[in-house]
Design a protein around this motif. Sequence first.
Motif, PDB file in Angstrom:
ATOM      1  N   TYR A 123       0.829  -1.202   0.000  1.00  0.00           N
ATOM      2  CA  TYR A 123       0.000   0.000   0.000  1.00  0.00           C
ATOM      3  C   TYR A 123       0.866   1.257   0.000  1.00  0.00           C
ATOM      4  O   TYR A 123       1.848   1.348   0.726  1.00  0.00           O
ATOM      5  CB  TYR A 123      -0.912   0.010   1.222  1.00  0.00           C
ATOM      6  CG  TYR A 123      -1.863  -1.158   1.288  1.00  0.00           C
ATOM      7  CD1 TYR A 123      -2.807  -1.377   0.294  1.00  0.00           C
ATOM      8  CD2 TYR A 123      -1.829  -2.050   2.360  1.00  0.00           C
ATOM      9  CE1 TYR A 123      -3.686  -2.454   0.357  1.00  0.00           C
ATOM     10  CE2 TYR A 123      -2.713  -3.124   2.432  1.00  0.00           C
ATOM     11  CZ  TYR A 123      -3.631  -3.316   1.428  1.00  0.00           C
ATOM     12  OH  TYR A 123      -4.501  -4.383   1.487  1.00  0.00           O
ATOM     13  N   ILE A 210     -10.098  -4.185   5.725  1.00  0.00           N
ATOM     14  CA  ILE A 210      -9.083  -3.214   6.130  1.00  0.00           C
ATOM     15  C   ILE A 210      -9.591  -2.378   7.301  1.00  0.00           C
ATOM     16  O   ILE A 210      -8.805  -1.965   8.166  1.00  0.00           O
ATOM     17  CB  ILE A 210      -8.654  -2.327   4.948  1.00  0.00           C
ATOM     18  CG1 ILE A 210      -8.107  -3.205   3.821  1.00  0.00           C
ATOM     19  CG2 ILE A 210      -7.582  -1.321   5.371  1.00  0.00           C
ATOM     20  CD1 ILE A 210      -6.918  -4.081   4.227  1.00  0.00           C
ATOM     21  N   LYS A 213      -8.552  -4.421  10.170  1.00  0.00           N
ATOM     22  CA  LYS A 213      -7.108  -4.387  10.410  1.00  0.00           C
ATOM     23  C   LYS A 213      -6.675  -3.056  11.022  1.00  0.00           C
ATOM     24  O   LYS A 213      -5.827  -3.016  11.917  1.00  0.00           O
ATOM     25  CB  LYS A 213      -6.348  -4.647   9.106  1.00  0.00           C
ATOM     26  CG  LYS A 213      -6.592  -6.023   8.508  1.00  0.00           C
ATOM     27  CD  LYS A 213      -6.265  -7.125   9.494  1.00  0.00           C
ATOM     28  CE  LYS A 213      -6.622  -8.498   8.954  1.00  0.00           C
ATOM     29  NZ  LYS A 213      -6.366  -9.580   9.938  1.00  0.00           N
ATOM     30  N   THR A 245     -10.737   3.567   3.796  1.00  0.00           N
ATOM     31  CA  THR A 245      -9.955   2.323   3.763  1.00  0.00           C
ATOM     32  C   THR A 245     -10.641   1.284   2.887  1.00  0.00           C
ATOM     33  O   THR A 245     -11.865   1.146   2.903  1.00  0.00           O
ATOM     34  CB  THR A 245      -9.768   1.730   5.170  1.00  0.00           C
ATOM     35  OG1 THR A 245     -11.055   1.358   5.713  1.00  0.00           O
ATOM     36  CG2 THR A 245      -9.100   2.723   6.101  1.00  0.00           C
ATOM     37  N   SER A 247      -9.548  -2.735   0.537  1.00  0.00           N
ATOM     38  CA  SER A 247      -8.561  -3.808   0.389  1.00  0.00           C
ATOM     39  C   SER A 247      -7.557  -3.582  -0.727  1.00  0.00           C
ATOM     40  O   SER A 247      -6.493  -4.191  -0.726  1.00  0.00           O
ATOM     41  CB  SER A 247      -9.274  -5.148   0.150  1.00  0.00           C
ATOM     42  OG  SER A 247      -9.976  -5.550   1.307  1.00  0.00           O
ATOM     43  N   GLY A 250      -5.748   0.319   0.527  1.00  0.00           N
ATOM     44  CA  GLY A 250      -5.293   0.400   1.912  1.00  0.00           C
ATOM     45  C   GLY A 250      -5.921   1.598   2.586  1.00  0.00           C
ATOM     46  O   GLY A 250      -7.012   1.513   3.158  1.00  0.00           O
ATOM     47  N   LEU A 274       0.010  -0.914   8.625  1.00  0.00           N
ATOM     48  CA  LEU A 274      -0.819  -1.841   7.843  1.00  0.00           C
ATOM     49  C   LEU A 274       0.051  -2.683   6.921  1.00  0.00           C
ATOM     50  O   LEU A 274      -0.147  -3.900   6.800  1.00  0.00           O
ATOM     51  CB  LEU A 274      -1.854  -1.055   7.036  1.00  0.00           C
ATOM     52  CG  LEU A 274      -2.797  -1.876   6.151  1.00  0.00           C
ATOM     53  CD1 LEU A 274      -3.666  -2.805   6.988  1.00  0.00           C
ATOM     54  CD2 LEU A 274      -3.671  -0.955   5.302  1.00  0.00           C
TER      55      LEU A 274
END
Length: 284
Positions: A123, A210, A213, A245, A247, A250, A274
């Motif tokens: 990312y 994300i 995460k 955010t 996938s 990012g 991340l």
Amino acid sequence: MVNYNGHFFSSDEPIFTHGNRGYKYGDGVFETLRVVNGDIFFWEDHYFRLMASMRMLRMEIPMNFTLEHLQEEILNTAQKNNLDEGLARVRFTVARNEGGLYTPDNNSISYTIEASQLSAPFYTLRDEVYEVELFKDYYVNKDLLSQLKTTNKLLNVLAGVYAKENGYDNCILLNTDKQVIEAVNGNVFLVHGNTIKTAPLEDGCLNGIIRKKIMEIIEASEEFELSETSISPFELQKADEFFVTNSISGIIPITKYRKKTYTNTVARNLLGKLNAKARLELTS
């Protein structure tokens, strides 16, 4: 090349008929995946979200839909598109098989896997201007279906059209209580001091990978505090930072909303963490 139920077809070759339920009723779900050098970012999270979504939609999950089998199918698709040694954006779509009207004849499914080129292995943070506006023509329901990545995304499409027609880079979606929940293409976070806020799932936002995460990173951090609470549109102009955010990208920093401009210091910090989290999961 497109993977349809384990068989490969050229991208210009017809696969579906007019009876496809994904086309006729939006009767499907999908995952968008980032694949780098034969590894799938956060694959287990995507897999278990897909299985949970299929169960919620009363779809019949085939016996061979194991974590390992679907991973192999995804990587085979990347390889067929000459992307096995590089970077791929993969969309894995599951739709209920054709038959019936609103009520399906049965709950069996078919799947399609598509792969296209990505530009960077990990990312990166975009530095260009990224302006957003609220989309208020239609509102997202506060229910479990709104949390799923279904093939019925007409509200997102219309918000995207609105943004394009009015010179914005993205639109912010509201739920039926007029609370901020997400952007057209991902979840949103607000930064105010050391507090980072995101909408709760109960408000109708996407249950993003994300998002999950970033929340884990914030909760493990000593410098930030996570707030998973409803977001009023009035808060947007009081925030220090505002970002999206998803996938594939990012973190996407928003630079402007109406007269408010934002910095991206915290977004840059979180993006590094991340990427570190992605590397760790790929090597574990």
